[in-house]
Scaffold this active site. Sequence first.
Site, PDB file in Angstrom:
ATOM      1  N   SER A 233       0.572  -0.757   0.245  1.00  0.00           N
ATOM      2  CA  SER A 233      -0.155  -0.376  -0.157  1.00  0.00           C
ATOM      3  C   SER A 233       0.979   1.253  -0.086  1.00  0.00           C
ATOM      4  O   SER A 233       0.451   1.975  -0.710  1.00  0.00           O
ATOM      5  CB  SER A 233      -0.910   0.060   1.279  1.00  0.00           C
ATOM      6  OG  SER A 233      -0.529  -0.297   2.506  1.00  0.00           O
ATOM      7  N   HIS A 263      -2.278  -9.340   1.246  1.00  0.00           N
ATOM      8  CA  HIS A 263      -1.783  -7.813   2.426  1.00  0.00           C
ATOM      9  C   HIS A 263      -2.776  -7.644   3.431  1.00  0.00           C
ATOM     10  O   HIS A 263      -3.651  -8.674   4.320  1.00  0.00           O
ATOM     11  CB  HIS A 263      -1.659  -6.627   1.457  1.00  0.00           C
ATOM     12  CG  HIS A 263      -1.087  -4.950   2.132  1.00  0.00           C
ATOM     13  ND1 HIS A 263      -0.384  -5.036   3.326  1.00  0.00           N
ATOM     14  CD2 HIS A 263      -0.619  -4.116   1.131  1.00  0.00           C
ATOM     15  CE1 HIS A 263       0.208  -3.832   3.239  1.00  0.00           C
ATOM     16  NE2 HIS A 263      -0.615  -2.847   2.209  1.00  0.00           N
ATOM     17  N   HIS A 309       5.469 -12.897   7.715  1.00  0.00           N
ATOM     18  CA  HIS A 309       6.180 -11.161   6.736  1.00  0.00           C
ATOM     19  C   HIS A 309       6.860 -11.193   6.360  1.00  0.00           C
ATOM     20  O   HIS A 309       8.111 -12.200   6.542  1.00  0.00           O
ATOM     21  CB  HIS A 309       6.240 -10.635   8.253  1.00  0.00           C
ATOM     22  CG  HIS A 309       5.356  -9.055   7.949  1.00  0.00           C
ATOM     23  ND1 HIS A 309       6.505  -8.474   7.391  1.00  0.00           N
ATOM     24  CD2 HIS A 309       3.849  -8.346   8.251  1.00  0.00           C
ATOM     25  CE1 HIS A 309       5.978  -7.420   7.509  1.00  0.00           C
ATOM     26  NE2 HIS A 309       4.947  -7.309   8.018  1.00  0.00           N
ATOM     27  N   ARG A 318       2.666  -5.132  17.354  1.00  0.00           N
ATOM     28  CA  ARG A 318       0.940  -4.837  17.276  1.00  0.00           C
ATOM     29  C   ARG A 318       0.662  -5.890  17.748  1.00  0.00           C
ATOM     30  O   ARG A 318      -0.997  -5.557  17.871  1.00  0.00           O
ATOM     31  CB  ARG A 318       0.615  -3.935  15.109  1.00  0.00           C
ATOM     32  CG  ARG A 318       1.980  -2.552  15.248  1.00  0.00           C
ATOM     33  CD  ARG A 318       1.346  -2.640  13.522  1.00  0.00           C
ATOM     34  NE  ARG A 318       2.211  -4.188  12.890  1.00  0.00           N
ATOM     35  CZ  ARG A 318       1.814  -4.121  11.724  1.00  0.00           C
ATOM     36  NH1 ARG A 318       1.335  -3.060  10.802  1.00  0.00           N
ATOM     37  NH2 ARG A 318       2.436  -5.039  11.012  1.00  0.00           N
ATOM     38  N   ASP A 364      -2.332  -8.600  11.516  1.00  0.00           N
ATOM     39  CA  ASP A 364      -4.084  -9.325  11.485  1.00  0.00           C
ATOM     40  C   ASP A 364      -4.234 -10.270  11.984  1.00  0.00           C
ATOM     41  O   ASP A 364      -5.590 -10.566  12.061  1.00  0.00           O
ATOM     42  CB  ASP A 364      -3.943  -9.879   9.524  1.00  0.00           C
ATOM     43  CG  ASP A 364      -3.441  -8.284   9.162  1.00  0.00           C
ATOM     44  OD1 ASP A 364      -4.312  -7.374   9.292  1.00  0.00           O
ATOM     45  OD2 ASP A 364      -2.960  -8.462   7.847  1.00  0.00           O
TER      46      ASP A 364
HETATM   47  N1  CMX Z   1       1.169 -19.797   6.214  1.00  0.00           N
HETATM   48  C1  CMX Z   1       1.616 -21.024   5.055  1.00  0.00           C
HETATM   49  N2  CMX Z   1       2.015 -20.363   4.196  1.00  0.00           N
HETATM   50  C2  CMX Z   1       3.203 -19.594   4.278  1.00  0.00           C
HETATM   51  C3  CMX Z   1       2.411 -18.770   5.459  1.00  0.00           C
HETATM   52  C4  CMX Z   1       1.736 -18.861   6.924  1.00  0.00           C
HETATM   53  N3  CMX Z   1       0.921 -17.701   6.771  1.00  0.00           N
HETATM   54  N4  CMX Z   1       3.934 -17.360   5.305  1.00  0.00           N
HETATM   55  C5  CMX Z   1       4.221 -17.371   4.324  1.00  0.00           C
HETATM   56  N5  CMX Z   1       4.144 -18.964   4.328  1.00  0.00           N
HETATM   57  C6  CMX Z   1       5.148 -19.534   2.982  1.00  0.00           C
HETATM   58  C7  CMX Z   1       5.120 -18.722   1.392  1.00  0.00           C
HETATM   59  O1  CMX Z   1       3.968 -19.093   0.822  1.00  0.00           O
HETATM   60  C8  CMX Z   1       6.133 -18.864   0.916  1.00  0.00           C
HETATM   61  O2  CMX Z   1       5.584 -20.338  -0.311  1.00  0.00           O
HETATM   62  P1  CMX Z   1       6.038 -20.807  -1.353  1.00  0.00           P
HETATM   63  O3  CMX Z   1       7.497 -21.007  -1.669  1.00  0.00           O
HETATM   64  O4  CMX Z   1       5.198 -22.477  -1.498  1.00  0.00           O
HETATM   65  O5  CMX Z   1       5.743 -19.490  -2.483  1.00  0.00           O
HETATM   66  C9  CMX Z   1       6.807 -18.999   1.927  1.00  0.00           C
HETATM   67  O6  CMX Z   1       6.522 -19.446   2.957  1.00  0.00           O
HETATM   68  C10 CMX Z   1       8.419 -18.230   1.922  1.00  0.00           C
HETATM   69  O7  CMX Z   1       7.659 -17.250   1.911  1.00  0.00           O
HETATM   70  P2  CMX Z   1       8.300 -16.178   3.015  1.00  0.00           P
HETATM   71  O8  CMX Z   1       9.483 -15.727   2.281  1.00  0.00           O
HETATM   72  O9  CMX Z   1       8.337 -16.387   4.319  1.00  0.00           O
HETATM   73  O10 CMX Z   1       7.154 -14.900   2.617  1.00  0.00           O
HETATM   74  P3  CMX Z   1       6.736 -13.616   1.607  1.00  0.00           P
HETATM   75  O11 CMX Z   1       7.205 -12.376   2.179  1.00  0.00           O
HETATM   76  O12 CMX Z   1       6.593 -14.142   0.391  1.00  0.00           O
HETATM   77  O13 CMX Z   1       4.755 -13.681   1.957  1.00  0.00           O
HETATM   78  C11 CMX Z   1       3.315 -13.109   3.472  1.00  0.00           C
HETATM   79  C12 CMX Z   1       4.853 -12.469   2.834  1.00  0.00           C
HETATM   80  C13 CMX Z   1       2.764 -12.101   4.502  1.00  0.00           C
HETATM   81  C14 CMX Z   1       2.052 -12.511   2.323  1.00  0.00           C
HETATM   82  C15 CMX Z   1       3.058 -14.653   3.646  1.00  0.00           C
HETATM   83  O14 CMX Z   1       3.147 -14.804   5.534  1.00  0.00           O
HETATM   84  C16 CMX Z   1       1.828 -14.936   3.768  1.00  0.00           C
HETATM   85  O15 CMX Z   1       1.503 -15.215   2.976  1.00  0.00           O
HETATM   86  N6  CMX Z   1       1.421 -14.800   5.077  1.00  0.00           N
HETATM   87  C17 CMX Z   1      -0.681 -15.249   4.875  1.00  0.00           C
HETATM   88  C18 CMX Z   1      -1.136 -13.792   4.701  1.00  0.00           C
HETATM   89  C19 CMX Z   1      -1.237 -12.369   5.985  1.00  0.00           C
HETATM   90  O16 CMX Z   1      -1.295 -12.412   7.472  1.00  0.00           O
HETATM   91  N7  CMX Z   1      -1.218 -11.655   5.144  1.00  0.00           N
HETATM   92  C20 CMX Z   1      -0.892 -10.075   5.877  1.00  0.00           C
HETATM   93  C21 CMX Z   1       0.451  -9.339   6.471  1.00  0.00           C
HETATM   94  C22 CMX Z   1       0.552  -8.530   7.098  1.00  0.00           C
HETATM   95  C23 CMX Z   1      -0.197  -7.471   6.033  1.00  0.00           C
HETATM   96  O17 CMX Z   1       1.131  -7.131   5.092  1.00  0.00           O
HETATM   97  O18 CMX Z   1      -0.941  -6.134   6.179  1.00  0.00           O
END
Ligand code: CMX
Length: 424
Positions: A233, A263, A309, A318, A364
């Site tokens: 964002s 996000h 994250h 938070r 979240d």
């Molecule tokens: N559950 C399952 N798998 C997860 C995970 C979770 N909560 N968090 C990361 N992973 C996975 C990723 O999908 C990725 O898998 P692939 O290699 O198969 O693609 C792997 O772990 C590596 O990811 P990462 O480097 O640890 O995380 P990213 O930087 O790519 O993504 C985020 C970060 C937040 C998108 C991810 O942790 C996620 O999808 N979390 C759940 C959704 C969420 O809570 N989002 C809110 C974040 C806060 C915000 O920005 O508002």
Amino acid sequence: MAKLQNALAKKIPIWRKDISGLVKKHGSKKISDVSILQAYGGMRGVKGMVCDTSEVPPDKGLLIRNIPVGKLTSKTPEDTFYLLCTGELPNAKDRKALTEELSSRAKVPSYVWKVLEAMPANSHPMAMFDTAILVMQRESEFVKAYNAGMSKMDYWKPTMEDSLNLLAKLPTIAAGIYRMRFKKGKRIAPKKGLAWAENYAHMLGIPDKSGDFADCMRLYLVLHSDHEGGNVSAHACHLVGSALSDAYYSVSAGLNGLAGPLHGLANQECLNWVLELKKKFKGVPSDEQLTQFAWDTLNGGKVIPGYGHAVLRVTDPRFTAFRAFGMKNFPEDPVMQLVDKVYTIVPKVLKEHGKAKNPWPNVDAGSGALLYHYGMKEFSYYTVLFSVSRAMGMLSQLIINRAMGTPIERPKSVTTAWLKKQVK
Ligand code: CMX
């Protein structure tokens, strides 16, 4: 506004001198290398932009102008916006002046309501919120001053005007959308004399004799305000703003990014996951049941919302603040107890799963339980609350970027063929 604008007018020449000195003396010094993995991997960890309002050290979590967010939990959104913009917390007089300034601008033009009323009844609240912001673009003071030939040095001033106008109206619009979209009855007008968060709580119309819901909103709006410059964002807002698009276009762009499930939309998904858990096990499950539920989610190819994250590598402070608020005010609430239990189990599961670089909860993971407790059960609305708060971060960053004369953003993309040539 005069107080905030004066405080900034004093800081800006100092910051400009500081930055131009740094660039002149050390402009050629390297701060980042980029690997092919990073180029394909969402530029994770690439240092290529500047944001002075806040930073997120992976091992600490959010610092707003160098103050850990955990130390700001008793502050108001007015304090936070003032801090984001100027680098200092306001005194009581300056805080009051900002509250009055926002209160005096809170009325929303009637055409905004007409546009929202014309949208299909099942529109997502985020689509409604973004539309309302975009439709107000005609009000931009920046555009008027730009067309009248203002000097570059003054760009930040009408941007500040636009920011205050927008910030003042966002709670009114957001509360109006809540009441319209979820059939809660007539809109409630803003009330003079209330602070920004209190007014928002008042206009939502959720019964709140104790004032605890208003306090929850105050905390919610402080905690979600900013998270440095590279998140979707903030970055989307910055990118669009760098083309000198005004605050309405820029914030709307940022919020379109916040509306994505990876996000800001994660907060709507997160409580859903917790409630599914509660439904399946008819209350708080055992450790074994919860562990299995988490594995079923992962084995189904889904993420566990609220965990992980892109930058953080510890429990999000938070989340810690929300959890503390819930455990202090309603420790018996079964949803709160579930959130707490999930926190003890899911990091272990994610560690064993071995994919997520950060197995800890993000913002979240807990916020929805608080809203649910106070009777706000419309999950699809939660990202709108996040948006009202995040607008403070996006707008403060925009004001400062205008003041510093940040140029149009234009990184260089390369082709896969070019990369293949490099590795030959
Ligand atoms: N559950 C399952 N798998 C997860 C995970 C979770 N909560 N968090 C990361 N992973 C996975 C990723 O999908 C990725 O898998 P692939 O290699 O198969 O693609 C792997 O772990 C590596 O990811 P990462 O480097 O640890 O995380 P990213 O930087 O790519 O993504 C985020 C970060 C937040 C998108 C991810 O942790 C996620 O999808 N979390 C759940 C959704 C969420 O809570 N989002 C809110 C974040 C806060 C915000 O920005 O508002």
